[in-house]
Scaffold this motif. Structure first.
Motif, PDB file in Angstrom:
ATOM      1  N   UNK A 187      -0.472  29.889   6.763  1.00 38.15           N
ATOM      2  CA  UNK A 187      -0.614  29.765   8.175  1.00 38.15           C
ATOM      3  C   UNK A 187      -1.431  31.048   8.395  1.00 38.15           C
ATOM      4  N   UNK A 188      -2.822  30.514   8.971  1.00 38.05           N
ATOM      5  CA  UNK A 188      -3.681  31.512   9.166  1.00 38.05           C
ATOM      6  C   UNK A 188      -3.589  32.323  10.275  1.00 38.05           C
ATOM      7  N   UNK A 189      -4.093  33.629  10.188  1.00 35.28           N
ATOM      8  CA  UNK A 189      -4.056  34.546  11.219  1.00 35.28           C
ATOM      9  C   UNK A 189      -4.989  33.871  12.339  1.00 35.28           C
ATOM     10  N   UNK A 190      -5.069  34.609  13.602  1.00 32.49           N
ATOM     11  CA  UNK A 190      -6.034  34.046  14.517  1.00 32.49           C
ATOM     12  C   UNK A 190      -7.441  33.953  14.077  1.00 32.49           C
ATOM     13  N   UNK A 191      -7.841  35.036  13.304  1.00 31.10           N
ATOM     14  CA  UNK A 191      -9.141  34.708  13.067  1.00 31.10           C
ATOM     15  C   UNK A 191      -9.441  33.702  12.310  1.00 31.10           C
ATOM     16  N   UNK A 192      -8.563  33.108  11.517  1.00 29.14           N
ATOM     17  CA  UNK A 192      -8.954  31.745  10.694  1.00 29.14           C
ATOM     18  C   UNK A 192      -8.158  30.472  11.382  1.00 29.14           C
ATOM     19  N   UNK A 193      -7.878  30.898  12.747  1.00 28.39           N
ATOM     20  CA  UNK A 193      -7.204  29.508  13.085  1.00 28.39           C
ATOM     21  C   UNK A 193      -8.164  28.434  13.428  1.00 28.39           C
ATOM     22  N   UNK A 194      -7.729  27.364  13.123  1.00 30.75           N
ATOM     23  CA  UNK A 194      -8.619  26.101  13.279  1.00 30.75           C
ATOM     24  C   UNK A 194      -8.705  25.831  14.851  1.00 30.75           C
ATOM     25  N   UNK A 195      -9.885  25.297  15.417  1.00 29.16           N
ATOM     26  CA  UNK A 195     -10.289  25.045  16.634  1.00 29.16           C
ATOM     27  C   UNK A 195      -9.843  23.397  16.699  1.00 29.16           C
ATOM     28  N   UNK A 196      -9.841  22.597  15.622  1.00 28.59           N
ATOM     29  CA  UNK A 196      -9.255  21.208  15.620  1.00 28.59           C
ATOM     30  C   UNK A 196      -7.768  21.129  15.985  1.00 28.59           C
ATOM     31  N   UNK A 197      -6.882  22.281  16.076  1.00 28.85           N
ATOM     32  CA  UNK A 197      -5.755  22.158  16.291  1.00 28.85           C
ATOM     33  C   UNK A 197      -5.536  21.646  17.716  1.00 28.85           C
ATOM     34  N   UNK A 198      -6.487  21.637  18.705  1.00 33.74           N
ATOM     35  CA  UNK A 198      -6.408  21.192  19.690  1.00 33.74           C
ATOM     36  C   UNK A 198      -6.179  22.335  20.942  1.00 33.74           C
ATOM     37  N   UNK A 199      -6.015  21.859  22.132  1.00 30.54           N
ATOM     38  CA  UNK A 199      -5.694  22.822  23.167  1.00 30.54           C
ATOM     39  C   UNK A 199      -4.056  23.746  22.878  1.00 30.54           C
ATOM     40  N   UNK A 200      -4.241  24.949  23.257  1.00 38.83           N
ATOM     41  CA  UNK A 200      -3.177  25.841  22.924  1.00 38.83           C
ATOM     42  C   UNK A 200      -2.807  26.881  24.269  1.00 38.83           C
ATOM     43  N   UNK A 201      -2.171  27.493  24.363  1.00 34.44           N
ATOM     44  CA  UNK A 201      -1.681  28.377  25.398  1.00 34.44           C
ATOM     45  C   UNK A 201      -1.187  29.983  24.933  1.00 34.44           C
ATOM     46  N   UNK A 202      -1.287  30.695  25.882  1.00 38.00           N
ATOM     47  CA  UNK A 202      -0.739  32.059  25.603  1.00 38.00           C
ATOM     48  C   UNK A 202       0.981  32.081  25.791  1.00 38.00           C
ATOM     49  N   UNK A 203       1.873  32.706  25.037  1.00 40.45           N
ATOM     50  CA  UNK A 203       3.018  32.470  24.983  1.00 40.45           C
ATOM     51  C   UNK A 203       3.691  33.978  24.811  1.00 40.45           C
ATOM     52  N   UNK A 204       4.445  34.653  25.614  1.00 39.83           N
ATOM     53  CA  UNK A 204       5.383  35.954  25.212  1.00 39.83           C
ATOM     54  C   UNK A 204       6.465  35.714  24.706  1.00 39.83           C
ATOM     55  N   UNK A 205       6.793  36.413  23.789  1.00 35.61           N
ATOM     56  CA  UNK A 205       8.105  36.558  23.614  1.00 35.61           C
ATOM     57  C   UNK A 205       9.296  36.953  24.461  1.00 35.61           C
ATOM     58  N   UNK A 206       8.820  37.763  25.236  1.00 37.85           N
ATOM     59  CA  UNK A 206       9.617  38.368  26.225  1.00 37.85           C
ATOM     60  C   UNK A 206       9.575  37.440  27.316  1.00 37.85           C
ATOM     61  N   UNK A 207       8.459  36.851  27.782  1.00 40.68           N
ATOM     62  CA  UNK A 207       8.499  36.211  29.174  1.00 40.68           C
ATOM     63  C   UNK A 207       8.436  34.718  29.144  1.00 40.68           C
ATOM     64  N   UNK A 208       8.132  34.164  27.758  1.00 45.06           N
ATOM     65  CA  UNK A 208       7.717  32.842  27.661  1.00 45.06           C
ATOM     66  C   UNK A 208       6.156  32.457  28.071  1.00 45.06           C
ATOM     67  N   UNK A 209       6.056  31.530  28.730  1.00 46.50           N
ATOM     68  CA  UNK A 209       4.729  30.875  28.920  1.00 46.50           C
ATOM     69  C   UNK A 209       3.735  31.733  29.717  1.00 46.50           C
ATOM     70  N   UNK A 210       2.675  32.207  29.319  1.00 50.31           N
ATOM     71  CA  UNK A 210       1.690  32.981  30.388  1.00 50.31           C
ATOM     72  C   UNK A 210       0.484  32.127  30.751  1.00 50.31           C
ATOM     73  N   UNK A 211       0.480  30.976  29.980  1.00 50.06           N
ATOM     74  CA  UNK A 211      -0.676  30.039  30.631  1.00 50.06           C
ATOM     75  C   UNK A 211      -0.305  28.860  30.345  1.00 50.06           C
TER      76      UNK A 211
END
Length: 455
Positions: free
Chosen positions: A168-192
């Protein structure tokens, strides 16, 4: 029996390359990461072997075993904890080797700001340093990036490697091939919404990330904060991370009937610091970028001034990234820190071998190759040249096979380490002074200061 495995090295300042090394069939996961090692409080790296094919941790410099070989897989320490596999499941140990998070995950990633991604079945969640699962497995990826903010992709986890090498790569090594993503907060839920591509803006604990909405008609990158809001509105077609306080950006422009890219750079706040006016810019290193304009090259400082006050036909850096030489009217000159042109320094390309008994250094000086001993065993580096045929040999190393006798070598026992065509380095000592870059050269004074010189 020993087998070969591919160890992948990552450092945002260095190039990432495949490197074949000799190992036993147990595989330490992930490449060396200086930041992770320092954060652990001790220079500990995975080491595998023994009759039962298990992994533990050893001192990075001395090789002394610090944690016994008790684990099926071992991943580098991050924030004082390391993921290990026992009886087919991953948990976490501390720097004493004590199990602090019981094994119950199919895969476990590095910690970042107190959180780590975990895999259960085909979905990922997040665990805290206390061992509490703060996000139940429900996403394809759940990668911590800014405090309790994650980069998340819906769906199932998509393996990218064989099971024994999966991570499970850190963000630095995250594959762009994984496709669209979003920001998610553990406190607030979806941010985008889950429609974005994200790229790193700064190392460590970032306050912003590069982001672009893939649904937009003209999808461009801007800087997004940890609330999912724009710090800098999308306006760039390509972006790079911060180096020396500058992040290279570019914009596609239409010039009469053709389209071309113009390059500039922003500062740590995302403000334009270098005008978008160049045909190309490299990242900043040692205070300088290589800039191209109208077929010429120059060294551009972080303030936008050219070293020597002008462009040249070609320019080259030294091994440390500093300006080394320039070409003017077909002739090469050295260039000083204040921009004066001088004679080109005499150079020698040097390969430093890691700490192996009877290791020898191979020098390629102009058209001849000589063998020399390395006088600085604590500066254990493996550096490569940019030649596609570059090979490194070490005499008398344990477990090696007979290859061929090299001129000047005292033993026919050679351990062959194949390197990629792209020049880079694998550092096994934080004090190692040498960095090999593509098309770079090493002056004799630098070779001598590294403890390595022709004999």
């Amino acid at each position: 029996m020993p087998r070969f495995w591919a160890n992948r090295t990552w450092s945002w300042k260095w190039v990432r390359i495949p490197l074949l090394v000799i190992s036993l069939s147990c595989t330490p996961s992930q490449g060396f990461g200086t930041a992770d090692v320092v954060a652990s409080g001790r220079a500990m790296v995975p080491s595998c072997g023994g009759i039962f094919d298990l992994c533990g941790y050893s001192d990075r410099q001395s090789g002394k075993e610090l944690i016994p070989k008790l684990f099926e897989r071992a991943i580098l320490f991050s924030e004082g904890l390391a993921a290990v596999r026992m009886n087919g499941l991953f948990g976490y140990i501390d720097t004493t080797g004590k199990v602090v998070i019981e094994p119950r995950f199919d895969l476990a990633g590095p910690f970042h700001d107190g959180f780590a991604e975990i895999l259960v079945g085909q979905q990922t969640g997040v665990v805290s340093e206390s061992g509490e699962v703060v996000l139940e497995p429900q996403f394809g990826r759940s990668t911590p990036i800014m405090g309790d903010v994650l980069i998340v992709r819906k769906g199932h986890f998509r393996p990218k490697r064989p099971p024994e090498l999966e991570e499970l790569e850190s963000f630095d090594g995250l594959y762009t091939e994984y496709g669209p993503m979003g920001l998610y907060s553990l406190r607030k839920g979806w941010l985008t919404e889950e429609t974005y591509e994200f790229r790193r803006f700064e190392r460590g604990r970032p306050g912003y990330v590069w982001a672009r909405d893939l649904r937009a008609k003209q999808s461009r990158f801007g800087l997004m904060n940890n609330e999912g809001e724009w710090k800098v509105e999308p306006m760039f077609d390509t972006v790079q991370p911060l180096f020396d306080g500058r992040a290279v950006v570019s914009v596609k422009v239409k010039d009469t009937e053709t389209r071309r890219q113009l390059w500039g750079a922003v500062d740590a706040d995302g403000k334009l610091a270098i005008p978008i006016a160049y045909d190309w810019l490299s990242y900043w290193d040692q205070g300088y970028s290589v800039a191209r304009l109208n077929g010429e090259e120059g060294f551009l400082d972080t303030g936008g001034s050219l070293l020597g006050g002008r462009f040249f036909e070609k320019v080259e850096r030294d091994l440390q990234g500093k300006p080394l030489k320039v070409q003017l009217d077909g002739k090469w000159f050295g260039i000083t820190a204040d921009g004066r042109l001088v004679d080109v320094p005499e150079v020698v390309n040097c390969l430093l071998l890691p700490k192996i008994p009877s290791a020898r250094a191979v020098f390629r000086s102009y058209r001849r190759t000589v063998i020399g001993g390395c006088a600085a065993p604590t500066s254990a580096c493996l550096s490569t040249l940019s030649s596609k045929r570059s090979r490194v040999f070490a005499a008398g190393s344990p477990g090696c096979q007979t290859r061929r006798r090299m001129p000047g070598a005292q033993s026919a026992q050679m351990a062959k380490v194949a390197v990629s065509p792209i020049a880079a380095r694998l550092t096994t000592s934080t004090s190692c002074p040498i960095t090999i870059r593509r098309n770079s050269t090493l002056t004799r004074s630098e070779a001598a200061s590294s403890g390595c010189g022709p004999t």
